[in-house]
Design a protein around this motif. Sequence first.
Motif, PDB file in Angstrom:
ATOM      1  N   VAL A 255       0.810  -1.221   0.000  1.00  0.00           N
ATOM      2  CA  VAL A 255       0.000   0.000   0.000  1.00  0.00           C
ATOM      3  C   VAL A 255       0.841   1.269   0.000  1.00  0.00           C
ATOM      4  O   VAL A 255       0.603   2.182  -0.810  1.00  0.00           O
ATOM      5  CB  VAL A 255      -0.992  -0.027   1.176  1.00  0.00           C
ATOM      6  CG1 VAL A 255      -1.744   1.309   1.267  1.00  0.00           C
ATOM      7  CG2 VAL A 255      -1.971  -1.174   1.004  1.00  0.00           C
ATOM      8  N   PRO A 256       1.846   1.432   0.892  1.00  0.00           N
ATOM      9  CA  PRO A 256       2.620   2.682   0.876  1.00  0.00           C
ATOM     10  C   PRO A 256       3.319   2.953  -0.453  1.00  0.00           C
ATOM     11  O   PRO A 256       3.268   4.103  -0.940  1.00  0.00           O
ATOM     12  CB  PRO A 256       3.628   2.477   2.022  1.00  0.00           C
ATOM     13  CG  PRO A 256       2.957   1.522   2.941  1.00  0.00           C
ATOM     14  CD  PRO A 256       2.216   0.582   2.056  1.00  0.00           C
ATOM     15  N   PRO A 257       3.986   1.950  -1.113  1.00  0.00           N
ATOM     16  CA  PRO A 257       4.581   2.271  -2.419  1.00  0.00           C
ATOM     17  C   PRO A 257       3.551   2.696  -3.463  1.00  0.00           C
ATOM     18  O   PRO A 257       3.811   3.606  -4.258  1.00  0.00           O
ATOM     19  CB  PRO A 257       5.277   0.960  -2.817  1.00  0.00           C
ATOM     20  CG  PRO A 257       5.529   0.246  -1.540  1.00  0.00           C
ATOM     21  CD  PRO A 257       4.373   0.599  -0.670  1.00  0.00           C
ATOM     22  N   LEU A 258       2.368   2.045  -3.463  1.00  0.00           N
ATOM     23  CA  LEU A 258       1.344   2.433  -4.433  1.00  0.00           C
ATOM     24  C   LEU A 258       0.847   3.848  -4.167  1.00  0.00           C
ATOM     25  O   LEU A 258       0.679   4.652  -5.097  1.00  0.00           O
ATOM     26  CB  LEU A 258       0.175   1.447  -4.384  1.00  0.00           C
ATOM     27  CG  LEU A 258       0.446   0.050  -4.952  1.00  0.00           C
ATOM     28  CD1 LEU A 258      -0.756  -0.847  -4.731  1.00  0.00           C
ATOM     29  CD2 LEU A 258       0.771   0.138  -6.442  1.00  0.00           C
ATOM     30  N   VAL A 259       0.593   4.162  -2.898  1.00  0.00           N
ATOM     31  CA  VAL A 259       0.159   5.518  -2.558  1.00  0.00           C
ATOM     32  C   VAL A 259       1.231   6.529  -2.970  1.00  0.00           C
ATOM     33  O   VAL A 259       0.932   7.608  -3.501  1.00  0.00           O
ATOM     34  CB  VAL A 259      -0.151   5.611  -1.053  1.00  0.00           C
ATOM     35  CG1 VAL A 259      -0.405   7.067  -0.647  1.00  0.00           C
ATOM     36  CG2 VAL A 259      -1.342   4.750  -0.694  1.00  0.00           C
ATOM     37  N   LEU A 260       2.499   6.165  -2.738  1.00  0.00           N
ATOM     38  CA  LEU A 260       3.597   7.062  -3.093  1.00  0.00           C
ATOM     39  C   LEU A 260       3.614   7.353  -4.595  1.00  0.00           C
ATOM     40  O   LEU A 260       3.790   8.495  -5.017  1.00  0.00           O
ATOM     41  CB  LEU A 260       4.922   6.440  -2.645  1.00  0.00           C
ATOM     42  CG  LEU A 260       6.194   7.207  -3.041  1.00  0.00           C
ATOM     43  CD1 LEU A 260       6.173   8.615  -2.449  1.00  0.00           C
ATOM     44  CD2 LEU A 260       7.431   6.445  -2.586  1.00  0.00           C
ATOM     45  N   ILE A 261       3.426   6.324  -5.389  1.00  0.00           N
ATOM     46  CA  ILE A 261       3.468   6.512  -6.851  1.00  0.00           C
ATOM     47  C   ILE A 261       2.339   7.432  -7.307  1.00  0.00           C
ATOM     48  O   ILE A 261       2.542   8.315  -8.152  1.00  0.00           O
ATOM     49  CB  ILE A 261       3.401   5.145  -7.562  1.00  0.00           C
ATOM     50  CG1 ILE A 261       4.698   4.372  -7.336  1.00  0.00           C
ATOM     51  CG2 ILE A 261       3.147   5.327  -9.051  1.00  0.00           C
ATOM     52  CD1 ILE A 261       4.694   2.986  -7.911  1.00  0.00           C
ATOM     53  N   TYR A 262       1.151   7.266  -6.745  1.00  0.00           N
ATOM     54  CA  TYR A 262       0.038   8.122  -7.141  1.00  0.00           C
ATOM     55  C   TYR A 262       0.246   9.553  -6.659  1.00  0.00           C
ATOM     56  O   TYR A 262      -0.106  10.515  -7.352  1.00  0.00           O
ATOM     57  CB  TYR A 262      -1.279   7.557  -6.625  1.00  0.00           C
ATOM     58  CG  TYR A 262      -1.751   6.364  -7.418  1.00  0.00           C
ATOM     59  CD1 TYR A 262      -2.280   6.525  -8.689  1.00  0.00           C
ATOM     60  CD2 TYR A 262      -1.645   5.074  -6.902  1.00  0.00           C
ATOM     61  CE1 TYR A 262      -2.706   5.434  -9.435  1.00  0.00           C
ATOM     62  CE2 TYR A 262      -2.067   3.973  -7.639  1.00  0.00           C
ATOM     63  CZ  TYR A 262      -2.591   4.161  -8.901  1.00  0.00           C
ATOM     64  OH  TYR A 262      -2.996   3.076  -9.632  1.00  0.00           O
ATOM     65  N   VAL A 263       0.822   9.715  -5.480  1.00  0.00           N
ATOM     66  CA  VAL A 263       1.136  11.065  -4.992  1.00  0.00           C
ATOM     67  C   VAL A 263       2.164  11.725  -5.902  1.00  0.00           C
ATOM     68  O   VAL A 263       2.044  12.900  -6.263  1.00  0.00           O
ATOM     69  CB  VAL A 263       1.639  11.001  -3.536  1.00  0.00           C
ATOM     70  CG1 VAL A 263       2.222  12.353  -3.112  1.00  0.00           C
ATOM     71  CG2 VAL A 263       0.516  10.599  -2.602  1.00  0.00           C
ATOM     72  N   VAL A 264       3.190  10.945  -6.277  1.00  0.00           N
ATOM     73  CA  VAL A 264       4.222  11.479  -7.159  1.00  0.00           C
ATOM     74  C   VAL A 264       3.642  11.833  -8.522  1.00  0.00           C
ATOM     75  O   VAL A 264       3.972  12.868  -9.106  1.00  0.00           O
ATOM     76  CB  VAL A 264       5.369  10.453  -7.302  1.00  0.00           C
ATOM     77  CG1 VAL A 264       6.300  10.830  -8.447  1.00  0.00           C
ATOM     78  CG2 VAL A 264       6.146  10.365  -5.994  1.00  0.00           C
ATOM     79  N   ALA A 265       2.753  10.976  -9.045  1.00  0.00           N
ATOM     80  CA  ALA A 265       2.134  11.264 -10.345  1.00  0.00           C
ATOM     81  C   ALA A 265       1.331  12.554 -10.287  1.00  0.00           C
ATOM     82  O   ALA A 265       1.382  13.373 -11.219  1.00  0.00           O
ATOM     83  CB  ALA A 265       1.255  10.100 -10.773  1.00  0.00           C
ATOM     84  N   PHE A 266       0.593  12.764  -9.207  1.00  0.00           N
ATOM     85  CA  PHE A 266      -0.195  13.990  -9.071  1.00  0.00           C
ATOM     86  C   PHE A 266       0.714  15.207  -8.935  1.00  0.00           C
ATOM     87  O   PHE A 266       0.491  16.249  -9.580  1.00  0.00           O
ATOM     88  CB  PHE A 266      -1.119  13.865  -7.856  1.00  0.00           C
ATOM     89  CG  PHE A 266      -1.963  15.076  -7.613  1.00  0.00           C
ATOM     90  CD1 PHE A 266      -3.030  15.373  -8.449  1.00  0.00           C
ATOM     91  CD2 PHE A 266      -1.684  15.922  -6.549  1.00  0.00           C
ATOM     92  CE1 PHE A 266      -3.807  16.503  -8.229  1.00  0.00           C
ATOM     93  CE2 PHE A 266      -2.454  17.050  -6.323  1.00  0.00           C
ATOM     94  CZ  PHE A 266      -3.525  17.342  -7.161  1.00  0.00           C
ATOM     95  N   ALA A 267       1.757  15.087  -8.090  1.00  0.00           N
ATOM     96  CA  ALA A 267       2.684  16.207  -7.918  1.00  0.00           C
ATOM     97  C   ALA A 267       3.428  16.507  -9.217  1.00  0.00           C
ATOM     98  O   ALA A 267       3.665  17.668  -9.557  1.00  0.00           O
ATOM     99  CB  ALA A 267       3.678  15.884  -6.797  1.00  0.00           C
ATOM    100  N   GLY A 268       3.796  15.459  -9.962  1.00  0.00           N
ATOM    101  CA  GLY A 268       4.468  15.675 -11.234  1.00  0.00           C
ATOM    102  C   GLY A 268       3.596  16.381 -12.243  1.00  0.00           C
ATOM    103  O   GLY A 268       4.059  17.238 -13.007  1.00  0.00           O
ATOM    104  N   ARG A 269       2.301  16.039 -12.257  1.00  0.00           N
ATOM    105  CA  ARG A 269       1.376  16.713 -13.179  1.00  0.00           C
ATOM    106  C   ARG A 269       1.257  18.194 -12.816  1.00  0.00           C
ATOM    107  O   ARG A 269       1.255  19.062 -13.705  1.00  0.00           O
ATOM    108  CB  ARG A 269       0.015  16.034 -13.115  1.00  0.00           C
ATOM    109  CG  ARG A 269      -0.996  16.618 -14.095  1.00  0.00           C
ATOM    110  CD  ARG A 269      -2.333  15.912 -13.940  1.00  0.00           C
ATOM    111  NE  ARG A 269      -2.247  14.540 -14.414  1.00  0.00           N
ATOM    112  CZ  ARG A 269      -2.500  14.182 -15.670  1.00  0.00           C
ATOM    113  NH1 ARG A 269      -2.828  15.099 -16.564  1.00  0.00           N
ATOM    114  NH2 ARG A 269      -2.430  12.913 -16.028  1.00  0.00           N
TER     115      ARG A 269
END
Length: 405
Positions: free
Chosen positions: A166-180
């Motif tokens: 769960v934490p790595p998946l949440v991290l990837i989605y947070v990073v994707a949103f921040a990158g956008r």
Amino acid sequence: MSRLLAPLARAVTYTRWLHLLVGAVIALVCGSVYPGLTRPGYGEWALMLLIPVPLLMVAAVIPVVRRAEGLQARMMLFPGAHARVEGGQRESEISVAPSASWRDRRRTAVWLVLRLWAGCAVAFVTGQLMALALELVDATSGGPAEAESLIPVPVHGWACALLVPVPPLVLIYVVAFAGRLMASASLGLLGPSAAERLAALEERTEQLLERNRIARELHDSIGHALTVAVVQAGAARAAADPAFTDRALDAIEETGRAALEDLERVLLVLRESAQPASRRPTLTEADRLLDSARASGAEVDAEVLGALDTVPGPVSREGYRILQEALTNVLRHSGTVPIRVAVTVDDARLWLDVRNPLPSGAPVNGQGSGSGLRGIRERAALLGGRARTGPDGGQWRVHVELPLG
């Protein structure tokens, strides 16, 4: 489902993640000097966010820093079509020119500070969620759980194994949103200035004008050669006269050779070759066009008033092309009909007048909308002149007036 899982498979998610983490490097470097990175408190974290700001302000004044940031943004925030991201070609909207004004420098300063703070935030979230994932692994194996993250481990034992991803998946989605968000900010802060947009627009306009000019050249020269060749071949077949056939073949050969010269000249321009292009024909060589039309079987009555060698080069060259296109249109649409050509030169203007009878069944009104007639009008307009094309008293008339000044 595929849309939900898309950030996991897109390369741009990870290049943007790296871009954000690199932005936090200067804060970590400054923080290692003061106040230190050993279990920093909230006050120390705030200092690490503020201490590098004056350095970034100074760096933003240097013009080349904007170019460096633009190149990084292009490569990492918009890495291209292979990243499988919508709008992947928008990297062209990021400027890679040095700062040319204080407005550019101010935007660069805001971008550097934004990149610093966003990078620190993403670095903090990355550290916290990765630490939580490791704590869940320890809790699954029953080992001692050292609380490195601010998020407590909810359960212990084998159930933690279900929570490890769960934490790595949440991290990837947070990073994707921040990158956008970072990519959107880069378009505004690193985008071209008004002067750069104007320069790009002018360059694009010049390219379009050059394309149109080359298209007109090819249409007029190659179209004329092919029309003459078709008319000559048809006339030779219909005549069944060896002598006429020989004259037709000579005319086709001469017209084809001239067309090849025009084609080679245009190709040299397209290739930006250092070899000088061949000279463009002028109105002093109009006899070649008239003889070509006569050889096709048309009866051409030509009248020249004034000295053609006094016509300025640009006007004479464009006048040659206009006359060539007018004769080509006659042969193509009306066949071998009588043609009346009048060329008049005085101290201020050049007049070209081409008339031919309208074939039976032709429209009796209209201005003509073919590319050849449009090219005639465009050539005249570029020289500050005017052209009228259309029916006139049972004849088709092309009348062009060009200023010599």
